[in-house]
Design an enzyme around this catalytic site. Structure first.
Site, PDB file in Angstrom:
ATOM      1  N   ILE A  17      44.826  39.462  33.128  1.00  0.00           N
ATOM      2  CA  ILE A  17      43.855  38.969  33.271  1.00  0.00           C
ATOM      3  C   ILE A  17      42.402  39.583  33.389  1.00  0.00           C
ATOM      4  O   ILE A  17      41.903  38.974  33.751  1.00  0.00           O
ATOM      5  CB  ILE A  17      43.907  37.971  33.985  1.00  0.00           C
ATOM      6  CG1 ILE A  17      45.136  38.536  35.651  1.00  0.00           C
ATOM      7  CG2 ILE A  17      44.979  36.561  33.475  1.00  0.00           C
ATOM      8  CD1 ILE A  17      44.364  36.856  36.446  1.00  0.00           C
ATOM      9  N   GLY A  18      42.821  41.268  34.017  1.00  0.00           N
ATOM     10  CA  GLY A  18      41.321  41.798  34.360  1.00  0.00           C
ATOM     11  C   GLY A  18      41.917  43.202  33.440  1.00  0.00           C
ATOM     12  O   GLY A  18      43.211  43.603  33.529  1.00  0.00           O
ATOM     13  N   GLY A  44      38.405  50.238  36.508  1.00  0.00           N
ATOM     14  CA  GLY A  44      38.544  51.286  36.627  1.00  0.00           C
ATOM     15  C   GLY A  44      39.788  51.865  37.408  1.00  0.00           C
ATOM     16  O   GLY A  44      40.384  53.341  37.612  1.00  0.00           O
ATOM     17  N   PHE A  45      40.256  50.884  38.466  1.00  0.00           N
ATOM     18  CA  PHE A  45      40.929  50.823  39.688  1.00  0.00           C
ATOM     19  C   PHE A  45      42.772  50.775  38.759  1.00  0.00           C
ATOM     20  O   PHE A  45      43.834  50.791  39.056  1.00  0.00           O
ATOM     21  CB  PHE A  45      41.288  50.610  40.232  1.00  0.00           C
ATOM     22  CG  PHE A  45      40.817  48.846  40.022  1.00  0.00           C
ATOM     23  CD1 PHE A  45      38.894  48.267  39.718  1.00  0.00           C
ATOM     24  CD2 PHE A  45      41.763  48.132  40.128  1.00  0.00           C
ATOM     25  CE1 PHE A  45      39.644  46.820  39.994  1.00  0.00           C
ATOM     26  CE2 PHE A  45      41.622  46.278  39.496  1.00  0.00           C
ATOM     27  CZ  PHE A  45      40.624  46.045  39.780  1.00  0.00           C
ATOM     28  N   VAL A  50      44.567  43.689  36.117  1.00  0.00           N
ATOM     29  CA  VAL A  50      45.187  42.316  36.890  1.00  0.00           C
ATOM     30  C   VAL A  50      46.241  41.915  36.555  1.00  0.00           C
ATOM     31  O   VAL A  50      45.308  41.552  35.000  1.00  0.00           O
ATOM     32  CB  VAL A  50      44.043  42.161  37.420  1.00  0.00           C
ATOM     33  CG1 VAL A  50      44.151  40.515  38.229  1.00  0.00           C
ATOM     34  CG2 VAL A  50      42.779  42.469  38.173  1.00  0.00           C
ATOM     35  N   LYS A  77      46.968  42.674  41.387  1.00  0.00           N
ATOM     36  CA  LYS A  77      46.136  43.758  41.375  1.00  0.00           C
ATOM     37  C   LYS A  77      46.777  44.723  41.054  1.00  0.00           C
ATOM     38  O   LYS A  77      47.328  44.941  42.336  1.00  0.00           O
ATOM     39  CB  LYS A  77      44.546  43.465  42.486  1.00  0.00           C
ATOM     40  CG  LYS A  77      43.890  44.456  41.372  1.00  0.00           C
ATOM     41  CD  LYS A  77      41.830  44.505  42.179  1.00  0.00           C
ATOM     42  CE  LYS A  77      42.574  44.286  43.918  1.00  0.00           C
ATOM     43  NZ  LYS A  77      41.168  44.230  44.047  1.00  0.00           N
ATOM     44  N   ASP A 135      27.936  43.039  48.307  1.00  0.00           N
ATOM     45  CA  ASP A 135      28.762  43.193  47.035  1.00  0.00           C
ATOM     46  C   ASP A 135      28.384  41.105  46.487  1.00  0.00           C
ATOM     47  O   ASP A 135      29.583  40.899  46.496  1.00  0.00           O
ATOM     48  CB  ASP A 135      29.442  43.532  46.472  1.00  0.00           C
ATOM     49  CG  ASP A 135      29.702  43.803  44.862  1.00  0.00           C
ATOM     50  OD1 ASP A 135      28.756  44.159  44.484  1.00  0.00           O
ATOM     51  OD2 ASP A 135      30.427  44.110  44.288  1.00  0.00           O
TER      52      ASP A 135
END
Length: 878
Positions: A530-531, A534-535, A538, A553, A649
């Site tokens: 679902i995502g 760069g890391f 998800v 994640k 953020d």
């Protein structure tokens, strides 16, 4: 003659009546309460209108001084009794009027400030009352620092006095002793009785009627703060909300009884707890499948070990009417305290209050944590699988004539932050040495004045580090630690050591195996992605045999950026628990893989419901409620957590919505603790998202809580205008929403740029109040921006203005956009979203500030399930 006789008879009647009235009132009313403002010369009233008397005539000896605090911490909601204190340089005793055989609440108030030449950091002392040591080698300064509170209240329920009068002795261990306020309040005889011993035989109990007790926690479960002035029976107790102590993914639901509900005190005295405690409840919710596979759990930490505790649970069922409709088991420290709790069976009916007392021993194996858990009991075949609780009180019992515990130790993260701040201060002192030498040459008088100013500034700065908890949802708990309690679940295994995480963080999260992560995501099936960022990716998944939906994640082991953000997220969220913060359920670190497991947020991000091509849009009332929820989450970060946390953020993709449209703040990968002890800000490399960045922070690289306020102001205008923070497709002067909205607001033409769907459907006074609030948030100087507490007040007011004309509707109520609207939004906003998601570098990018190179992946998952977490959906916004 008759007239004289009549007068004599009348006077005799009045005298007899008054005498009868006084005698009758005496035994019923009992001895009077006493409130002393220590160090004060005159009577004074606190914020609740309660009168505090001067203490001089109650102090024996001449080794004391009356002093004035040099700085009032913002968390102090009242100057009385905290801004004045009595300082003792040698052992000194208060002699207070009290009646023998009477129990009393004794409350000692401490505000560790600078009092002239007396610095509270140097004060270590002991307190003895009623023959019991209440405090031993106590430091109010250390305790406040460790619990991040501005002031303390220590409350004791003294055993019945053996003689008239009460002596309270302050014994100096090091430096001096001090106290700001003393309360002595009579306790009714039947407030404390027998408590069932947890883990013992059925008839094992402890009689607390003759014991000295210390109040450790007192919570209004499922409700809000109840101040001393609103306590029942004029007992002056404070009841705090329980949000900070809820553990686990299942936080239950808060229920409030109808305004017409009348609570009956049938088998308990009406001063047991205020009506408001019994009209608010936390239960597990309507889903029996989830309930039977989970507990409703609270964790209370920093509780002294090797003591016995009485746990009083308050119940009142305002929904169900018959026995065996809801039956549950009560566990205290993993031991069964009550196998079959049936509130209706206990109380005799709906709306009838009842409480139960349990005694438990806290041993060293507990680590200083006291657990309370409720679980549905299916054995009796109840009609509903649920559990409920209205209030909880926890009292420590004396041992060997002592209630004293050690001074608390700061958490590992707090100590680390303190060390970092001290290093920064030492570095700044070295840099200032040259300029200070020049100042000495310029003139001694000027230098002396400057030095005095520096000393005053430092005094203020030292106390600015304390937690500011005022108004709104959060209150300074004084004798309660207010930070969250995320601890290892019963199912989680103990950490065997981690390369990346502190032991404290590991101990406060549920630890999953990598095999569990594979099972939850069907071996990380691409269909569940679902995502992407760069890391890593998800995934949507389920845990606990399918009972709980989660977002997982999974980090990319090759990405140092991802590892750092994972560390920060765990360290932060493992310490936090709030209704309006996304819950971190746990983590996995195994075989070079690292995963974070969060609550699944079914409605995605706030952004996609404002302008991201979604076929539904939010009503103005819904938008206001969402903004209020987000503001509450940020307010908790700034004032209600263990230390000040600056999110750094804040944006519409970092505000998530659950199935009930409740807003939750997410993404703590860039969060920072602060402000600096000595500067009032954190000096750090600039990070955040373009379009939301505080210009003051960007220019000076000095981060404060007001940087979050600026970003939230941009969010408010996004909600109002239904457009991104940056839209490069517009004319130059309109690209930045913050600049353009301020321009229109000041020109009086803001109505021209608000969401067309709102026009004609909202109260314009509500819009005006909302826009004024957003404008203040975007003030150029941080000091001119409002606090989150002020923002909350204004948003609540805007909601009240709107509700004056709009019928009450459910949060899930939404209206359909036209297809043409949808297509237009998609065409015009996609590029704008891309630009407004560009963010500044991660913590590892210490060299320079630049947009993320992978930001072109921001919109990788357009489906409605794609927006589970802000940075999860747009992870490259870093």
């Amino acid at each position: 003659m008759s007239t004289g006789t009549d007068i004599v008879f009348f006077l005799a009647f009045v005298s007899a009546f008054l005498s009868f009235g006084l005698n009758a009132a005496g035994p019923d009313a009992g001895p009077a309460s006493l409130m002393l403002g220590c160090g004060s010369d005159n009577e004074a009233k606190d914020a609740d209108g309660r009168t505090w008397l001067p203490d001089s005539k109650f102090v024996s000896g001449s080794n004391s001084n009356q002093v004035q605090a040099q700085y009032q911490d913002p968390a102090l909601t009242s100057e009385v009794p905290y801004m004045k204190a009595r300082v003792f340089t040698s052992n000194t005793t208060y002699k207070l009027p009290a009646k023998s055989k009477q129990r009393y609440f004794l409350r000692l108030h401490f505000y560790p400030s600078n009092y002239g030449s007396y610095n509270a950091e140097q004060a270590f002392f002991s307190v003895v009352a009623n023959g019991v040591t209440l405090l031993k080698n106590f430091s109010a300064s250390i305790t406040c620092t460790a619990t991040t509170q501005a002031y303390l209240i220590r409350e004791y329920a003294l055993a019945p006095l053996t003689q008239d009068g009460l002596e309270i002795t302050f014994a100096v261990n090091t430096g001096f002793a001090f106290v700001n306020g003393i309360e002595l309040v009579p306790i009714p005889d039947d407030l404390f009785e027998k408590a069932a011993f947890v883990g013992g035989k059925a008839d094992d109990s402890i009689d607390s009627k003759s014991l000295n007790l210390q109040t450790v926690y007192r919570l209004n479960v499922g409700g809000s703060f109840i101040g001393p002035a609103k306590d029942s029976g004029s007992l002056g107790r404070a009841w705090y909300d329980d949000n900070a102590y809820i553990f686990g993914a299942n936080v239950g639901v808060e229920n409030v009884a109808d305004n017409n509900t009348r609570i009956e005190y049938k088998d308990i005295p009406d001063y047991s707890a205020p009506v408001d405690v019994y009209t608010t409840t936390r239960s597990m919710g309507p889903d029996k499948d989830i309930n039977i596979n989970s507990n409703l759990t609270w964790v209370f930490n920093q509780v002294d070990v090797k003591y016995m505790y009485i746990v009083r649970l308050h119940f009142c069922d305002t929904v169900f009417t018959k026995p065996n409709q809801v039956v549950f088991t009560v566990y205290i420290n993993n031991k069964t305290a009550e196998p079959e709790a049936d509130v209706i069976g206990w109380s005799g009916g709906v709306n009838k209050a009842v409480y139960k007392d349990y005694a438990t021993l806290l041993d060293e194996k507990s680590g200083g944590d006291l657990w309370l858990a409720l679980h549905p009991n299916p054995d009796t075949m109840p009609q509903y699988y649920d559990s409920l609780l209205n209030g909880v009180e926890i009292f420590k019992m004396e041992t060997s004539k002592s209630l004293a515990g050690p001074n608390p130790k700061p958490s590992e993260m707090l100590e680390k932050a303190e060390e970092e701040q001290k290093r920064n201060f030492e570095e700044s002192k070295k840099k200032d040495t040259g300029s200070n030498n020049k100042a000495h040459v310029i003139g001694g008088a000027a230098g002396g004045a400057a030095a005095a100013g520096v000393v005053a500034a430092l005094c203020i700065a030292v106390y600015q580090r304390k937690k500011r908890v005022q108004g709104g949802e959060s209150h300074s708990t004084s004798w309660l630690p207010i930070y969250g309690n995320s601890h290892t679940s019963a199912k989680s295994s103990k950490s065997n050591g981690s390369r990346h995480l502190s032991s404290a963080a590991q101990g406060r999260c549920r630890r999953f195996s990598f095999a569990e992560m594979k099972q939850a995501t069907k071996n990380f099936d691409e269909a569940n992605v679902i995502g992407v960022g760069g890391f890593g990716k998800v995934y949507k998944g389920v845990i606990d045999n399918g009972a709980t939906k989660v977002a997982i994640k999974k980090s990319n082991p090759q990405s140092e950026q991802g590892v750092h953000e994972f560390q920060t997220e765990i360290e932060m969220l493992s310490e936090l628990r709030h209704k309006h913060l996304v819950s971190l359920i746990g983590f996995c670190e195994e075989d070079n893989e690292m995963c974070l497991v969060y609550d699944y947020m079914s409605r995605g991000t706030l952004r996609e419901h404002i302008y991201k091509g979604n076929k539904t849009y939010l009503s103005w009332k819904q938008r206001l409620e969402i903004c209020i929820g987000a503001a509450k989450g940020l307010h908790y970060l700034h004032t209600g957590a263990r230390w000040t946390i600056i999110h750094r953020d804040v944006k519409t993709t970092n505000i998530l919505l659950d199935e009930n449209w409740e807003a939750k703040v997410s993404d703590f990968g860039l969060s920072k603790t602060g402000p600096d002890l000595n500067k009032g800000h954190v000096s750090t490399v600039v990070k955040g998202s373009f379009g939301y960045l505080d210009p003051e922070y960007f220019k000076r690289q000095q981060l404060t809580e007001k940087s979050d306020v600026y970003s939230f102001g941009v969010v408010l205008f996004e909600v109002l205008c239904a457009r991104p923070a940056l839209n490069p497709n517009l004319p130059k002067e309109q690209v930045s929403l913050a600049d353009w909205a301020l321009h229109c607001q000041r020109k009086g033409i803001l109505e021209d740029i608000i969401d067309p769907h709102l026009k004609g459907k909202v109260n314009m006074e509500s819009i005006k109040k909302f826009a004024d609030t957003a404008e203040k948030c975007l003030s150029e100087c941080g000091v001119d921006r409002p606090s989150l507490n002020d923002i909350l007040w204004n948003l609540e007011f805007a909601l009240q203005l709107q509700e004056g004309i709009e019928p009450v509707a459910t949060r899930s109520d939404s209206r359909t956009r036209s297809d043409s609207d949808d297509a237009t939004l998609r065409n015009q906003e996609m590029m704008a979203i891309h630009y407004s998601n560009l963010s500044l570098g991660s913590e590892s990018d210490l060299g320079e500030v630049q947009p993320s190179s992978s930001s072109n992946n921001n919109e990788a998952a357009p489906d409605s399930d794609s927006a589970i977490f802000s940075q999860i959906v747009n992870p490259t916004g870093r």
